[in-house]
Design an enzyme around this catalytic site. Sequence first.
Site, mmCIF file in Angstrom:
data_model
loop_
_atom_site.group_PDB
_atom_site.id
_atom_site.type_symbol
_atom_site.label_atom_id
_atom_site.label_comp_id
_atom_site.label_asym_id
_atom_site.label_seq_id
_atom_site.Cartn_x
_atom_site.Cartn_y
_atom_site.Cartn_z
ATOM 1 C CG ASP A 9 -10.544 28.014 1.798
ATOM 2 O OD1 ASP A 9 -11.718 27.609 1.797
ATOM 3 O OD2 ASP A 9 -9.972 28.435 0.765
ATOM 4 C CG ASP A 11 -11.847 23.978 -3.303
ATOM 5 O OD1 ASP A 11 -11.423 22.857 -3.603
ATOM 6 O OD2 ASP A 11 -13.056 24.239 -3.177
ATOM 7 C CG ASP A 20 -16.797 23.032 -6.955
ATOM 8 O OD1 ASP A 20 -16.990 21.908 -6.454
ATOM 9 O OD2 ASP A 20 -17.316 24.063 -6.515
ATOM 10 C CG ASP A 95 -16.243 28.596 -1.437
ATOM 11 O OD1 ASP A 95 -15.206 27.915 -1.332
ATOM 12 O OD2 ASP A 95 -16.367 29.522 -2.257
ATOM 13 C CG ASP A 178 -7.560 30.408 -1.560
ATOM 14 O OD1 ASP A 178 -7.907 30.743 -2.705
ATOM 15 O OD2 ASP A 178 -8.201 29.600 -0.887
#
Length: 272
Positions: A9, A11, A20, A95, A178
Site C-alpha cells: 500500500d 499512504d 492527500d 487508493d 494498513d
Amino acid sequence: MSRIVVIFDFDRTIIDGDSDNWVVTQMGLTHLFDQLFSTMPWNSLMNRMMEELHLQQKTIEDIGECLKQIPLHPKIISAIKSAHSMGCDLRIVSDANQFFIKTILEQHQLFGFFTEIITNPTSVDDDGRLRIVPYHDFKLSPHGCTLCPSHMCKGMILERIQAFSRQNGKNITIYIGDGGGDYCPSLKLGENDHVMPRKKFPLWERIHRNPSLVKATVHEWSNGEELETTLLHLITCSAIDGNQCVYTSTGSDTTSKVHSRPASTIKVCQSL
C-alpha cells in the site's frame, strides 16, 4: 530469480502519513476540506481540492513541490531497495493517485524499483488543472465485491497480479498495508503467503477480530524499522524454505490523528 511478489500500500505504509491530507494541510485547504468532507466521496473530494488550487492559481509545479516535502523513513527506502536487489517483484496497490505517488517516489529515487503502480488515474487538462478520477467507474462497471468500497476492490487486483505472477514462476506474495481497503486482498492470500498489517491500524484490527479467516501468515509492524526487519526476514527465509517463516515483532503503538478515508469512498487506479 526470486519467486516472491511484494505488494505495498502507499499512504501510511510507504509514507508514514497520508499524501492527500498532506496537500490539503500544507496548501491551506483544511477549512474547505472539512466543510465538504461528509458531502462527497473521498476521490471526488480530492478532485474538488485540485479544482480549488487551480482557482487559487496554484500550478501543477506548486503541488509537486508540496509533495516533495513529504519525508520517507530511511528504513522504508532501504527495505524497498534491498527487496528489489534480492530479486523480488515490487508493486504498489493504493487508493492515493498517480501524480502524488509518482512525484514522491521520484523525489526519493524509488520510482524505478516498482514493476507496477495501480492507483487512481490523474491528468492535467488544457488549463493546467490536475484532475483525479477513480480507478473503477462504479456507475458503468461496478466490481460487485461486498467487502470493498465502490471505487476499488484490491482483492480483484491482487488476484490479477497473482495469476500473472504464477505464470512467471512467482508463487509467494507478501502484502503490506494498513487500511480497511487492504482487508479484502488479505483474505485472498494463500497459506504460502504473508500479510503485514500495520499494528493498531484498520487492517490489523479487522484481522484480529477473526484471525481464522486469513490463510496467510500474519506479521505485524509499527514503524519503518520493523517493516524493514520483518520484510527482509520473510524474503530471506521464503527464498530458503518456502513459507516456513516465523517472525514476531513488537513495537510501540501507533495511532492516526488525521482524517481516515471512509470505507465507502476508497478508490483505485491504473498503472503508471
